[in-house]
Motif scaffolding. Structure first.
Motif, mmCIF file in Angstrom:
data_model
loop_
_atom_site.group_PDB
_atom_site.id
_atom_site.type_symbol
_atom_site.label_atom_id
_atom_site.label_comp_id
_atom_site.label_asym_id
_atom_site.label_seq_id
_atom_site.Cartn_x
_atom_site.Cartn_y
_atom_site.Cartn_z
ATOM 1 N N THR A 65 7.086 6.655 -11.012
ATOM 2 C CA THR A 65 7.238 7.012 -9.602
ATOM 3 C C THR A 65 7.313 5.750 -8.757
ATOM 4 O O THR A 65 8.150 5.645 -7.855
ATOM 5 C CB THR A 65 6.061 7.896 -9.157
ATOM 6 O OG1 THR A 65 5.978 8.996 -10.045
ATOM 7 C CG2 THR A 65 6.241 8.386 -7.742
ATOM 8 N N LEU A 66 6.458 4.775 -9.070
ATOM 9 C CA LEU A 66 6.497 3.519 -8.319
ATOM 10 C C LEU A 66 7.845 2.820 -8.530
ATOM 11 O O LEU A 66 8.419 2.275 -7.594
ATOM 12 C CB LEU A 66 5.347 2.611 -8.757
ATOM 13 C CG LEU A 66 5.179 1.364 -7.879
ATOM 14 C CD1 LEU A 66 4.699 1.749 -6.494
ATOM 15 C CD2 LEU A 66 4.225 0.369 -8.510
ATOM 16 N N ASP B 240 5.186 8.528 0.675
ATOM 17 C CA ASP B 240 4.540 9.240 1.777
ATOM 18 C C ASP B 240 4.024 8.262 2.823
ATOM 19 O O ASP B 240 4.034 8.545 4.008
ATOM 20 C CB ASP B 240 3.388 10.095 1.236
ATOM 21 C CG ASP B 240 3.898 11.151 0.270
ATOM 22 O OD1 ASP B 240 5.069 11.547 0.420
ATOM 23 O OD2 ASP B 240 3.148 11.558 -0.629
ATOM 24 N N SER B 241 3.547 7.112 2.357
ATOM 25 C CA SER B 241 3.129 6.088 3.317
ATOM 26 C C SER B 241 3.253 4.731 2.647
ATOM 27 O O SER B 241 3.466 4.634 1.442
ATOM 28 C CB SER B 241 1.696 6.336 3.785
ATOM 29 O OG SER B 241 0.817 6.113 2.710
ATOM 30 N N GLY B 242 3.112 3.683 3.444
ATOM 31 C CA GLY B 242 3.245 2.330 2.911
ATOM 32 C C GLY B 242 4.562 1.708 3.346
ATOM 33 O O GLY B 242 5.418 2.380 3.919
ATOM 34 N N THR B 243 4.707 0.435 3.060
ATOM 35 C CA THR B 243 5.892 -0.300 3.499
ATOM 36 C C THR B 243 6.575 -0.936 2.298
ATOM 37 O O THR B 243 5.899 -1.387 1.376
ATOM 38 C CB THR B 243 5.494 -1.443 4.465
ATOM 39 O OG1 THR B 243 4.432 -0.971 5.285
ATOM 40 C CG2 THR B 243 6.651 -1.869 5.325
ATOM 41 N N LEU B 244 7.913 -0.916 2.312
ATOM 42 C CA LEU B 244 8.674 -1.616 1.277
ATOM 43 C C LEU B 244 9.509 -2.675 1.979
ATOM 44 O O LEU B 244 10.292 -2.350 2.879
ATOM 45 C CB LEU B 244 9.556 -0.634 0.519
ATOM 46 C CG LEU B 244 10.286 -1.189 -0.715
ATOM 47 C CD1 LEU B 244 10.459 -0.104 -1.757
ATOM 48 C CD2 LEU B 244 11.646 -1.756 -0.360
ATOM 49 N N SER C 228 0.812 -1.228 0.000
ATOM 50 C CA SER C 228 0.000 0.000 0.000
ATOM 51 C C SER C 228 0.845 1.278 0.000
ATOM 52 O O SER C 228 0.801 2.072 0.922
ATOM 53 C CB SER C 228 -1.026 0.016 1.134
ATOM 54 O OG SER C 228 -0.446 -0.315 2.350
ATOM 55 N N ILE C 229 1.622 1.419 -1.074
ATOM 56 C CA ILE C 229 2.508 2.578 -1.223
ATOM 57 C C ILE C 229 1.701 3.772 -1.732
ATOM 58 O O ILE C 229 0.951 3.665 -2.704
ATOM 59 C CB ILE C 229 3.627 2.262 -2.241
ATOM 60 C CG1 ILE C 229 4.544 1.152 -1.738
ATOM 61 C CG2 ILE C 229 4.418 3.521 -2.597
ATOM 62 C CD1 ILE C 229 5.510 1.536 -0.665
ATOM 63 N N THR C 230 1.884 4.916 -1.064
ATOM 64 C CA THR C 230 1.356 6.181 -1.561
ATOM 65 C C THR C 230 2.547 7.122 -1.706
ATOM 66 O O THR C 230 3.317 7.287 -0.764
ATOM 67 C CB THR C 230 0.323 6.766 -0.575
ATOM 68 O OG1 THR C 230 -0.746 5.845 -0.465
ATOM 69 C CG2 THR C 230 -0.199 8.099 -1.071
ATOM 70 N N ASP D 261 -1.887 4.030 -2.725
ATOM 71 C CA ASP D 261 -2.237 2.751 -2.138
ATOM 72 C C ASP D 261 -2.003 1.579 -3.101
ATOM 73 O O ASP D 261 -2.927 0.833 -3.413
ATOM 74 C CB ASP D 261 -3.713 2.802 -1.709
ATOM 75 C CG ASP D 261 -3.992 1.763 -0.617
ATOM 76 O OD1 ASP D 261 -3.017 1.314 0.003
ATOM 77 O OD2 ASP D 261 -5.166 1.413 -0.439
ATOM 78 N N VAL D 262 -0.775 1.452 -3.565
ATOM 79 C CA VAL D 262 -0.451 0.420 -4.558
ATOM 80 C C VAL D 262 0.360 -0.687 -3.894
ATOM 81 O O VAL D 262 1.252 -0.406 -3.096
ATOM 82 C CB VAL D 262 0.343 1.050 -5.723
ATOM 83 C CG1 VAL D 262 0.940 -0.025 -6.603
ATOM 84 C CG2 VAL D 262 -0.553 1.955 -6.533
ATOM 85 N N SER D 263 0.059 -1.931 -4.216
ATOM 86 C CA SER D 263 0.828 -3.056 -3.687
ATOM 87 C C SER D 263 1.322 -3.921 -4.848
ATOM 88 O O SER D 263 0.598 -4.115 -5.825
ATOM 89 C CB SER D 263 -0.038 -3.910 -2.754
ATOM 90 O OG SER D 263 -0.498 -3.118 -1.688
ATOM 91 N N LEU D 264 2.562 -4.387 -4.719
ATOM 92 C CA LEU D 264 3.163 -5.177 -5.800
ATOM 93 C C LEU D 264 4.253 -6.049 -5.203
ATOM 94 O O LEU D 264 4.979 -5.621 -4.307
ATOM 95 C CB LEU D 264 3.769 -4.214 -6.838
ATOM 96 C CG LEU D 264 4.513 -4.844 -8.026
ATOM 97 C CD1 LEU D 264 3.531 -5.536 -8.953
ATOM 98 C CD2 LEU D 264 5.278 -3.778 -8.787
ATOM 99 N N THR D 265 4.352 -7.281 -5.687
ATOM 100 C CA THR D 265 5.392 -8.179 -5.181
ATOM 101 C C THR D 265 6.208 -8.715 -6.347
ATOM 102 O O THR D 265 5.652 -9.061 -7.397
ATOM 103 C CB THR D 265 4.755 -9.364 -4.427
ATOM 104 O OG1 THR D 265 3.856 -8.829 -3.453
ATOM 105 C CG2 THR D 265 5.805 -10.190 -3.724
#
Lengths: 217, 299
Positions: free
Chosen positions: A43-44, A55-59, A6-8, A20-24
């Protein structure tokens, strides 16, 4: 290996480009990310390569959360990624000859002694002849420069390649040569790949799986 | 079809896109050449005359005081009979030394501060730029006088005074350039390649801003010379026995009212001519490194 949860991210407060994007990307896997222009793919890709702080989310890199980006990120984490950008012209320092351009990551990480050997190894894999290596960016074509940029990205033997529309500005034969060079490298090292683009046919043939931008949010 | 007569060597065609035309280019070349000759003459005079001529610029000859220009004294003599041509050359030497030393110091300080502010960003950038704003808010001649007044009169206090009041614009120029370069993909590539902040600054950012900084330095040389002259004219710069263009004009002030024009005119010309020549060369250089022009060449 790389997990984005959930990257913003964006460039101005209150106006995120990526919401709010998620990718593996699993170890050794190649993932194609498809999306229209301006949707936030690049950007992603920059967030994924630790070049832009979200700005938010976890990597998660190898299961460990990353908390620092750009210069603050530990060098071994930053150099786990090899990045190739869309515009070779803008991603090459105009003052460096192609040899120095390719050798720059080795010199920056204190491995200057390996430069001649690594150049001799990399130049043929990306299809650069010795006479091109002494030229500076304005003396070569876009395709030749992009080959050098790919060699630079491979110089430190990254575990994950991020190709941000690597072939968008190139003709078909150069694009094919560069994709083949990436695949040779991956076959030899088992590196993972995140290829960003909007060419469905290319990414479909190149990657193990492709994901649509709309399906990520 | 036969390939007979070669195309006639007619008068050069005037094409639509060549907007400036040959006349504009020839005046520009003339300006550059004149400026180059004058700068070369100034530098040669300053470097060669003192060791070659071996005349004493301080030699007083009260019998020949305030003589108008003549063959023996082409620029005339001053109020104690010293030869003004020789005094002017020595004065120019001191003024040029002060100008170059101050411009170099100011450029080094300004580049360091600007690059640090631009490359570090965040609170370091804000703090450094507030220092620049604070310095800029005080009139710089006033600040220069204050700095000079803290030391015994001499060349180096003047250099320090001029340098410490003139690094601000260079810092702003360098910071702005660094900020615009910092977001380029090639900096991203360097970061991804493991380059430290220091390496990115020294290897990629500074070489890119150096032409601008060097241009600022060259343009600052005449400005610094004028500052030195202003400080000396106010009696705060160099001691009066040291010939500099400022001290020469200051000591000649009194005789100007008595109708003796040469002791002020010639030092004044020595100040104006190199200024215009350096400005002419720097202008041509600026046209060459104009970012728009450069980007056209690169892309």
């Amino acid at each position: 290996m790389l997990e984005l949860r959930s990257i913003t991210a964006g460039y101005a407060r209150n106006a995120p480009v990526v919401r709010d994007v998620s990718l593996t990307v699993a170890s050794g896997e190649s993932v194609g990310l498809l999306g229209p222009s301006g949707c936030g793919k690049s950007t992603l890709a920059r967030v994924a390569a630790l070049l832009h702080r979200p700005d938010s989310g976890t990597l998660l890199l190898d299961g460990e959360p990353v908390r620092r980006w750009r210069h603050r990120a530990p060098r071994e984490k930053r150099t786990a990624f090899g990045v190739v950008f869309q515009q070779a012209r803008l991603s090459a320092d105009p003052r460096l000859a192609l040899t120095d351009l390719i050798a720059e990551p080795l010199r920056a990480t204190g491995r200057g002694a390996e430069v001649p050997g690594r150049i001799a190894e990399l130049a043929p894999t990306v299809g650069l002849t010795p006479d091109l290596l002494t030229r500076r960016p304005h003396e070569v074509s876009d395709g030749q420069l992009q080959r050098a940029c790919l060699a630079r990205a491979l110089a430190l033997r990254p575990r994950l390649l991020v190709c941000d529309e690597m072939t968008a500005m190139l003709d078909a034969s150069t694009a094919a040569a560069l994709v083949a060079a990436v695949e040779d490298y991956r076959a030899a090292t088992g590196a993972a790949l995140l290829a960003v683009g909007h060419d469905r046919a290319l990414l479909g043939r190149w990657c193990d799986r492709t994901v649509q931008w709309d399906s990520l949010a | 079809m036969t390939c007979d007569a070669p195309a006639p060597a007619a008068a050069p065609e005037r094409t639509e896109w060549r907007s400036h035309g040959p006349r504009r280019r020839s005046t520009r070349a003339l300006r550059v050449r004149t400026s180059a000759v004058l700068v070369a003459a100034t530098v040669l005079a300053v470097l060669l005359v003192p060791p070659l001529v071996q005349l004493d610029q301080q030699a007083v000859d009260l019998a020949a005081k305030l003589r108008p220009p003549s063959w023996a004294h082409p620029f005339g003599t001053d109020d104690v009979g010293r030869d003004l041509l020789l005094r002017c050359v020595y004065g120019l030497r001191v003024s040029l030394l002060v100008g170059v030393a101050a411009a170099l110091t100011a450029t080094v300080v300004g580049t360091a501060v600007g690059a640090a502010a631009g490359a570090l960003g965040g609170w370091a950038d804000r703090a450094l730029m507030r220092v620049v704003d604070t310095f800029s808010s005080v009139p710089h001649l006033l600040l220069g006088i204050f700095i000079v007044a803290m030391f015994r009169p001499g060349v180096w206090p003047v250099v320090i005074s001029v340098a410490l009041t003139h690094w601000l614009s260079t810092a702003r120029i360098v910071r702005a350039e660094v900020l615009s370069l910092r977001s380029r993909p090639y900096i991203d590539a360097a970061v991804s390649g493991g380059a430290s902040r220091w390496r990115v600054t020294v290897r990629h950012l500074l070489p890119a801003v150096l032409p601008q900084a060097a241009l600022a330095a060259v343009l600052m040389v005449p400005h610094a010379m004028w500052h030195e002259s202003a400080l000396s004219f106010l009696g705060l710069g160099l001691p009066t026995h040291t010939a500099s263009l400022g001290t020469l004009i200051q000591t000649a002030r009194g005789s100007l009212l008595a109708g003796q024009w040469w002791p002020t005119l010639f030092p004044g010309l020595f100040l104006i001519v190199p200024t215009l020549a350096i400005a002419g060369l720097a202008g041509a250089w600026r046209e060459r490194i104009n970012p728009r022009h450069r980007s056209e060449l690169m892309l």
